[in-house]
Write a protein that holds these residues in place. Structure first.
Motif, short mmCIF file in Angstrom:
data_model
loop_
_atom_site.label_atom_id
_atom_site.label_comp_id
_atom_site.label_asym_id
_atom_site.label_seq_id
_atom_site.Cartn_x
_atom_site.Cartn_y
_atom_site.Cartn_z
N TYR A 78 -15.08 -67.24 -32.57
CA TYR A 78 -14.00 -68.20 -32.77
C TYR A 78 -12.68 -67.48 -33.04
N ALA A 79 -11.85 -67.37 -32.01
CA ALA A 79 -10.63 -66.59 -32.12
C ALA A 79 -9.70 -67.14 -33.20
N GLY A 80 -9.49 -68.45 -33.21
CA GLY A 80 -8.59 -69.04 -34.19
C GLY A 80 -9.08 -68.83 -35.60
N VAL A 81 -10.36 -69.06 -35.83
CA VAL A 81 -10.93 -68.90 -37.17
C VAL A 81 -10.90 -67.44 -37.60
N SER A 116 -18.08 -59.29 -23.64
CA SER A 116 -16.71 -59.13 -24.12
C SER A 116 -15.94 -60.42 -23.87
N SER A 117 -14.64 -60.36 -23.82
CA SER A 117 -13.85 -61.60 -23.80
C SER A 117 -12.48 -61.38 -23.18
N ALA A 118 -11.95 -62.46 -22.59
CA ALA A 118 -10.57 -62.44 -22.11
C ALA A 118 -9.57 -62.29 -23.25
N ALA A 119 -10.05 -62.48 -24.50
CA ALA A 119 -9.16 -62.35 -25.66
C ALA A 119 -8.63 -60.93 -25.81
N VAL A 120 -9.24 -59.95 -25.14
CA VAL A 120 -8.73 -58.58 -25.23
C VAL A 120 -7.35 -58.46 -24.60
N TYR A 121 -6.99 -59.40 -23.72
CA TYR A 121 -5.70 -59.32 -23.02
C TYR A 121 -4.56 -59.96 -23.81
N GLY A 122 -4.87 -60.79 -24.81
CA GLY A 122 -3.82 -61.49 -25.52
C GLY A 122 -3.11 -62.46 -24.59
N THR A 123 -1.79 -62.39 -24.56
CA THR A 123 -0.99 -63.20 -23.65
C THR A 123 -0.41 -62.27 -22.58
N PRO A 134 -2.86 -54.67 -19.03
CA PRO A 134 -2.82 -54.10 -20.38
C PRO A 134 -3.53 -54.98 -21.41
N LYS A 135 -4.23 -54.32 -22.31
CA LYS A 135 -4.93 -55.02 -23.38
C LYS A 135 -4.03 -55.14 -24.60
N SER A 136 -3.89 -56.37 -25.08
CA SER A 136 -3.03 -56.61 -26.24
C SER A 136 -3.57 -57.80 -27.03
N PRO A 137 -4.74 -57.65 -27.64
CA PRO A 137 -5.36 -58.78 -28.34
C PRO A 137 -4.48 -59.30 -29.47
N GLU A 138 -4.56 -60.62 -29.69
CA GLU A 138 -3.70 -61.27 -30.67
C GLU A 138 -4.48 -61.91 -31.81
N SER A 139 -5.73 -61.55 -31.95
CA SER A 139 -6.55 -62.08 -33.05
C SER A 139 -7.58 -61.03 -33.43
N PRO A 140 -8.10 -61.10 -34.65
CA PRO A 140 -9.20 -60.19 -35.01
C PRO A 140 -10.38 -60.30 -34.04
#
Length: 320
Positions: A78-81, A116-123, A134-140
Motif C-alpha cells: 500500500y503505497a499511500g499507507v 516489483s512495482s511501477a512505483a519505482v518510477y514515481g512520476t 529513470p527511477k524516482s520513487p515517491e513513497s517508502p
C-alpha cells in the motif's frame, strides 16, 4: 521439485500458483495471511502459514521440500499507507527479502522471480515508461521495491543468483471465480463495494489533459501477469539469458472515465461517478511499454477492458 511462492494466498500470488499448476509445475506456499486468504490456497498445495521474516520457518520449509526457485510476491503493497508506516514497510519489504535471500542461499536455491512495482518510477516525465526510464520513487513502498531489485542484483554479483524483477502496473480482473482483489485501496474493489452497498463511486479529478478529462493508467489482467511469472521461472530454470527487470504494461492504457463507463455496462448498475478533487502530483497519463516482456516472457494483453471488468465482477459476486 517445486517452486516456492511467497504470498501465494493473496490475490496476485494465488493466480501465480494456479498458473504454475496449469503448467504442471508443483508449488509450495508461504503466507502469513495478513492480506491473503486461506481459502485461496488449493487443497493439494503444501501451505506454510507464517512470515518470511521467520528464518526458522523458512529453514524448515526449504529442508522439507525440494525447491527449484522462488517467486517472491509477499510484501506490504500500500503505497499511500507506507508514507504513514515507513518502518513497517521497510521491515516487510526489505528486511523480509533479506531474510528470504539468506534462507535461499543457506539452502542452495539460486533462482528468484521478484514482484516489483511501477512505483519505482514515481512520476515519470514521459507518457510511455520503459525499463530505462529513470527511477524516482515517491513513497517508502516504491523505495522498498527498488531496494529489493538492488538486493537481487547484488546477490547475483556475489553468489551467482539467477533473478529477474517484474514491475507491475495496475493489476485487475480474475482468472478464477474464487479469487478476487480484496484490497481496500485499489480502484476495482472500491467501485464494486460502493455499488454493492448502494453508494455512488467517486473518482479523483476530471480536469486532466486527456480526451475525457480523467487520468489514463495502465491496467493489466492478473491471469496474464501470472503466466509471465511462470515464463520467467522457466527461463531461469533453463539457464536462458534474461533481463534483470521487465515492465508488464499494455502500451496504451485506459482512462478512469472509460473504466467507470465499462463498470456500469458490465454490472448493469447505471451511475455517474462523483467527482472528488484531483490528488496533488497525479500525472495525466502513465502507460508502460511491455515490449521486452513480450519478447521474453510470453507477455500479452489477452483481455479487453470489458473482459477485465467482467471477470473481476463475476469473481466478486461469486464470493458474496
Amino acid at each position: 521439485m517445486a517452486w516456492l511462492v511467497t504470498g501465494g494466498a493473496g490475490y496476485i500470488g494465488s493466480h501465480v500458483v494456479r498458473a504454475f499448476l496449469a503448467d504442471g509445475i508443483d508449488v509450495v506456499i508461504v503466507d502469513d495471511l495478513s492480506s491473503g486468504h486461506a481459502d485461496f490456497v488449493p487443497a493439494e498445495v503444501p501451505f506454510y502459514r507464517g512470515s518470511i521474516l521467520d528464518a526458522e520457518l523458512l529453514a524448515s520449509l526449504f529442508a522439507e521440500n525440494a525447491i527449484d526457485g522462488v517467486v517472491h510476491v509477499a510484501g506490504f503493497k500500500y503505497a499511500g499507507v507506507s508514507v504513514q508506516r515507513p518502518l513497517h514497510t521497510y521491515e516487510q519489504n526489505v528486511t523480509a527479502t533479506t531474510v528470504l535471500l539468506q534462507a535461499m542461499q543457506n539452502a542452495g536455491v539460486g533462482r528468484i522471480v521478484f514482484s516489483s512495482s511501477a512505483a519505482v518510477y514515481g512520476t515519470p516525465d514521459t507518457d510511455l515508461v520503459t525499463e530505462a526510464t529513470p527511477k524516482s520513487p515517491e513513497s517508502p513502498y516504491g523505495e522498498s521495491k527498488l531496494i529489493g531489485e538492488w538486493l537481487l542484483r547484488d546477490e547475483g554479483i556475489a553468489t551467482g543468483l539467477a533473478h529477474t524483477s517484474l514491475r507491475y502496473f495496475n493489476v485487475v480482473g480474475s482468472g478464477h471465480d474464487g479469487l478476487y482483489d480484496t484490497s481496500p485501496h485499489n480502484l476495482f474493489p472500491l467501485v464494486f463495494e460502493a455499488l454493492l452497498d448502494g453508494r455512488t463511486p467517486r473518482i479523483n479529478g476530471d480536469d486532466y489533459n486527456t480526451p475525457d478529462g480523467t487520468c489514463v493508467r495502465d491496467y493489466i489482467h492478473v491471469a496474464d501477469l501470472a503466466r509471465s511469472h511462470v515464463a520467467a521461472a522457466e527461463r531461469l530454470q533453463a539457464g536462458d539469458a534474461i533481463e534483470p527487470v521487465y515492465n508488464l504494461g499494455s502500451g496504451d492504457g485506459v482512462s478512469v472515465g472509460e473504466i467507470m463507463s465499462t463498470m456500469s455496462a458490465v454490472t448493469g448498475i447505471p451511475f455517474t461517478p462523483e467527482i472528488a478533487p484531483r490528488r496533488s502530483g497525479d500525472p495525466d497519463r502513465i502507460v508502460a511499454s511491455g515490449e521486452l516482456a513480450r519478447r521474453d516472457l510470453n507477455w500479452e494483453m489477452r483481455h479487453s477492458l470489458s473482459a477485465m471488468v467482467q471477470s473481476a465482477w463475476d469473481a466478486r459476486r461469486a464470493a458474496a
